[in-house]
Design a protein around this motif. Structure first.
Motif, PDB file in Angstrom:
ATOM      1  N   LYS A   7       0.843  -1.229   0.212  1.00 12.47           N
ATOM      2  CA  LYS A   7      -0.004  -0.013  -0.031  1.00 12.47           C
ATOM      3  C   LYS A   7       0.802   1.220   0.169  1.00 12.47           C
ATOM      4  O   LYS A   7       0.565   2.254  -0.733  1.00 12.47           O
ATOM      5  N   GLN A  64      -5.726   7.674   6.295  1.00  6.80           N
ATOM      6  CA  GLN A  64      -7.121   7.221   5.467  1.00  6.80           C
ATOM      7  C   GLN A  64      -6.751   5.796   4.924  1.00  6.80           C
ATOM      8  O   GLN A  64      -7.625   4.997   5.033  1.00  6.80           O
ATOM      9  N   GLU A  65      -5.621   5.551   4.225  1.00  6.76           N
ATOM     10  CA  GLU A  65      -5.438   4.428   3.497  1.00  6.76           C
ATOM     11  C   GLU A  65      -5.111   3.207   4.422  1.00  6.76           C
ATOM     12  O   GLU A  65      -5.474   2.044   4.028  1.00  6.76           O
ATOM     13  N   ASP A  67      -6.527   2.782   7.289  1.00  6.46           N
ATOM     14  CA  ASP A  67      -7.858   2.536   7.979  1.00  6.46           C
ATOM     15  C   ASP A  67      -8.784   1.611   6.844  1.00  6.46           C
ATOM     16  O   ASP A  67      -9.510   0.615   7.378  1.00  6.46           O
ATOM     17  N   LEU A  68      -8.264   1.464   5.593  1.00  3.73           N
ATOM     18  CA  LEU A  68      -9.136   0.791   4.556  1.00  3.73           C
ATOM     19  C   LEU A  68      -8.476  -0.611   4.409  1.00  3.73           C
ATOM     20  O   LEU A  68      -8.947  -1.522   3.560  1.00  3.73           O
ATOM     21  N   GLN A  69      -7.378  -1.017   5.119  1.00  8.47           N
ATOM     22  CA  GLN A  69      -6.584  -2.087   4.983  1.00  8.47           C
ATOM     23  C   GLN A  69      -7.595  -3.376   5.564  1.00  8.47           C
ATOM     24  O   GLN A  69      -8.308  -2.929   6.724  1.00  8.47           O
TER      25      GLN A  69
END
Length: 69
Positions: A7, A64-65, A67-69
């Motif tokens: 990521k 933000q990213e 949190d998306l994992q």
């Protein structure tokens, strides 16, 4: 919060971060991430080696990213 190497690599490419860093510094970024560096520390490393970005914006995107994992 943690972020995967994949990521982190994706975000560096997507946002054109780390354009002023060399290969050794790039490896050090990923090593720091692997060793559990905070998102704040990663944002600082990226900011130092980037053009046209501020540290807080980088940190917000990393949060933000992550949190998306």
């Amino acid at each position: 919060m943690k972020i995967s190497k994949e990521k982190l690599y994706y975000l560096c490419n997507k946002y054109q971060w780390f354009t002023n860093g060399d290969c050794k510094q790039y490896d050090m970024l990923f090593d720091s991430n692997k060793q559990g560096a905070s998102l704040k520390k990663l944002a600082t490393i990226i900011w130092i080696c980037s053009n046209d970005w501020n540290e807080q914006d980088i940190l917000e995107i990393l949060k933000q990213e992550a949190d998306l994992q």
